[in-house]
Enzyme design. Structure first.
Site, short mmCIF file in Angstrom:
data_model
loop_
_atom_site.label_atom_id
_atom_site.label_comp_id
_atom_site.label_asym_id
_atom_site.label_seq_id
_atom_site.Cartn_x
_atom_site.Cartn_y
_atom_site.Cartn_z
CB ILE A 49 -0.93 0.03 1.23
CG1 ILE A 49 -1.71 -1.30 1.36
CG2 ILE A 49 -1.86 1.22 1.15
CD1 ILE A 49 -2.58 -1.65 0.17
CE LYS A 50 3.37 4.51 -5.11
NZ LYS A 50 3.49 4.78 -6.57
CB ILE A 51 1.42 5.61 3.09
CG1 ILE A 51 0.31 4.59 3.34
CG2 ILE A 51 1.27 6.80 4.02
CD1 ILE A 51 0.28 4.03 4.76
#
Length: 364
Positions: free
Chosen positions: A141-143
């Site tokens: 998941i890209k944060i």
């Protein structure tokens, strides 16, 4: 027959991930071909990539129509489309994920909404939701690595979610990101949970630094540094990576199975036509790193790239280049903060455009 230039990069310990995805590429066998022939070992996506994929093809129309009839909002429709694509890509990379040391590579990344870049709690909620819905070990998941993103990164790591920290520009912020990752692992270990399956990367956006710095260098008459500041910054980041992940603090986690959070070079396509289209890729090949590159850069490197281990060459020159910026009055910290702010906006705009396009199709 000579070995593929892109595939040869892996010989130097670097993994090439593709900074692009679309349904047609996955379903046509094109992505599988890139895995087999070019040695591509992962995929990253972002709102701009999905906006282009969904708006420029009819591959998604039928699913959009069906979801619209179910009363889904444009954002709900987008994530339903994206999750299907990311799951399909992750399944193609399963064999890469399972080879050699399990979990070394084979990851596919999906980003939380860019509207959440300044919203810690909203980011955590959506990261949990996407992780659960994707239901694949080999997704990230890209944060964004904003100040508000840091506690979200720590929380998600502590919950066992693989994280791709995106939109990194500054070295000070990178140190904070490594702290969030390590603290998240420590939190998880303190809760009696395993940490041997968690993976993370820290993604530096490079060419955008030079796009902003080069005109300032030109004004001040220091053209010899043109196209060099981003590379110098990346080399210094790699030295931070080596220091942090060889520390006694991290070694204690490593004994429990923790993996270092690799640095990932992003935005490695040349924006200046006067410099080589493979300049950033060639300059930053080195062990235990990732480079995510768009299709046109991958094809250019396949054609005329020269893979060598260069990441730790000329480290003194890299240090002097960063010092020279201070001497001539260019504040790199201000520039990297401005790039972070602009980067959020650059993802917001295509995301807004994407949601608008889905809304128009939904009305039909």
């Amino acid at each position: 027959m000579s070995t593929n230039n892109v595939k040869r990069i892996h010989d130097f310990g670097q993994s090439i991930w593709l900074d692009f995805t679309e349904r047609k590429l996955i379903q046509s066998g094109g992505l599988k071909k890139l895995i087999d022939e070019d040695g591509v070992r992962g995929v990253t996506s972002n709102p701009a990539i999905f906006e282009k994929a969904i708006s420029s093809s009819s591959d998604y129309d039928e699913q959009i129509a069906r979801l619209a009839k179910e009363g889904k909002s444009p954002e709900e429709i987008f994530y339903a489309l994206a999750i299907d694509d990311i799951q399909a890509a992750a399944d193609l990379f399963k064999s890469v994920y399972e080879e050699e040391v399990e979990g070394a590579d084979g990851y596919v990344s999906l980003e939380v909404s860019p509207f959440l870049a300044r919203d810690t709690e909203g980011t955590i909620r959506q990261a949990r939701d996407l992780w659960k819905r994707l239901a694949r070990k080999n997704v990230m998941i890209k944060i964004p690595g904003t100040a508000e993103g840091l506690p979200a990164i720590r929380t998600c790591i502590s919950e066992g979610i693989n994280i791709n920290v995106t939109l990194l520009f500054g070295l000070g912020r990178y140190e904070e990101v490594t702290e969030a990752y390590i603290a998240g692992l420590e939190d998880r270990l303190s809760a009696g949970k395993p940490i041997d399956h968690i993976a993370s990367v820290a993604s530096f956006f490079l060419s955008r630094i030079d796009v902003m710095v080069d005109p300032l260098l030109n004004e001040k008459g220091f053209n010899e540094l043109k196209g060099e500041v981003a590379i110098a910054s990346a080399k210094k980041a790699y030295q931070i990576y080596k220091r942090v992940f060889s520390s006694e603090r991290f070694k204690k986690l490593e004994e429990k199975g923790a993996r270092p959070q690799r640095v990932l070079w992003a935005s490695t396509s040349s924006k200046d036509p006067s410099i080589s289209d493979v300049k950033y890729v060639e300059a930053l090949i080195g062990p235990d790193t990732v480079d995510t590159i768009p299709m046109e850069t991958l094809e250019a490197f396949r054609d005329h790239g020269n893979p060598e281990n260069r990441l730790e060459e000329n480290l003194n020159e890299a240090h002097l280049a960063m010092e020279k910026l201070k001497e001539i009055g260019i504040n790199i910290d201000e520039i990297t903060q401005k790039l972070e702010d602009e980067g959020i906006e650059k993802f917001n705009k295509p995301y807004e455009k994407l949601l608008k396009a889905i809304e128009e199709q939904r009305k039909k």
